[in-house]
Write an enzyme that holds these catalytic residues in place. Sequence first.
Site, PDB file in Angstrom:
ATOM      1  N   LYS A 150     -13.287   7.447   1.063  1.00  0.00           N
ATOM      2  CA  LYS A 150     -13.111   8.911   0.965  1.00  0.00           C
ATOM      3  C   LYS A 150     -14.568   9.603   0.533  1.00  0.00           C
ATOM      4  O   LYS A 150     -14.749  10.740   0.935  1.00  0.00           O
ATOM      5  CB  LYS A 150     -12.104   9.432  -0.151  1.00  0.00           C
ATOM      6  CG  LYS A 150     -10.660   8.950   0.293  1.00  0.00           C
ATOM      7  CD  LYS A 150      -9.738   9.529  -0.756  1.00  0.00           C
ATOM      8  CE  LYS A 150      -8.191   8.851  -0.461  1.00  0.00           C
ATOM      9  NZ  LYS A 150      -7.218   9.503  -1.367  1.00  0.00           N
ATOM     10  N   GLY A 183     -11.913   8.335  -5.430  1.00  0.00           N
ATOM     11  CA  GLY A 183     -11.704   9.653  -4.793  1.00  0.00           C
ATOM     12  C   GLY A 183     -10.559  10.476  -5.112  1.00  0.00           C
ATOM     13  O   GLY A 183     -10.532  11.577  -5.360  1.00  0.00           O
ATOM     14  N   TYR A 234       3.066   3.862  -3.521  1.00  0.00           N
ATOM     15  CA  TYR A 234       4.278   4.109  -3.213  1.00  0.00           C
ATOM     16  C   TYR A 234       4.840   2.895  -2.391  1.00  0.00           C
ATOM     17  O   TYR A 234       4.086   1.886  -2.084  1.00  0.00           O
ATOM     18  CB  TYR A 234       4.478   5.179  -2.023  1.00  0.00           C
ATOM     19  CG  TYR A 234       3.504   5.095  -0.945  1.00  0.00           C
ATOM     20  CD1 TYR A 234       4.194   4.635   0.226  1.00  0.00           C
ATOM     21  CD2 TYR A 234       2.362   5.220  -0.791  1.00  0.00           C
ATOM     22  CE1 TYR A 234       3.612   4.389   1.531  1.00  0.00           C
ATOM     23  CE2 TYR A 234       1.618   5.250   0.373  1.00  0.00           C
ATOM     24  CZ  TYR A 234       2.159   4.868   1.509  1.00  0.00           C
ATOM     25  OH  TYR A 234       1.425   4.604   2.531  1.00  0.00           O
TER      26      TYR A 234
END
Length: 286
Positions: free
Chosen positions: A63, A146, A231
């Site tokens: 990022k 990030g 997740y």
Amino acid sequence: MNYLCVFGNPIAHSLSPLLHNAVFESLALPYIYGRFCLQSGECLRESFDMLNLCGANITLPFKEYAYHQADIIDPLAKNIGAVNTLVRAQNGTIIGYNTDATGFLATLVMAGFEVGSKMPQGQMTLPSHIPTKDRINSALILGAGGSAKALACVLHDCGVQVMVANRSNTQESFFTSQAIPFCTFDTLESNKHFDIIINATSASLKNTLPLPESSLRPLLSNTKLAYDLMYGRKTPFLCLSDSLGIASQDGADMLIMQAVYAQKLFCPQIRDEIRSYTIMRSVFKA
């Protein structure tokens, strides 16, 4: 046909193609979204051009590379110092955005929380019947990459008292320049109270806790919400939170909402955020 992808390493686990392509197919839009395992951040812009992309999402650990290689940086991304979305303008210019921040805020609102004292208006459209459970006035973010920068900046802008803790102090200057308190893990006081504790480290990828349990347990015992950006499975961080009876949330909805906002940048003709979220949620398989 217009081509999009997500850059990262590792990247095989990414559900971004599934989410984006579901919306494109449902709305009959001429876009195809894939994934690309980038070996070096220095090659990001070169790979973007080589693949003839009209846009891309950027995930770990690239990022900040995206931030430095974009031609123009959106003000929010500039404040954060990290980019998770690149869009090629009609004149060929590459514009960098950060949709992690607004996507994260959206998930807190969807969970029924008010955030700070000056939640930005007009960021998203949500059903008006969502009840407010509580207010988040303080936050502890574990990690300084990030995503941590994005969340720290947007929470700070909302008037939340934010503390960032990291294993090392290599990123300290960024947070102190934003007037966001910073400490290292070994100086973090475990008796502090925070309304939300966010695990933005890579510890969950390694199936470990971001802090020793002896330090993390008292912190989690005093919070309203434990939030892991990971997740797909119950992480040790979330398992510990559940064992303490603390409300917890993984990064699934943040993944979806940042994708919804990124997709609006890729395809301005998509305006119905609720419909996009509903389609993405229906195919989400973690």
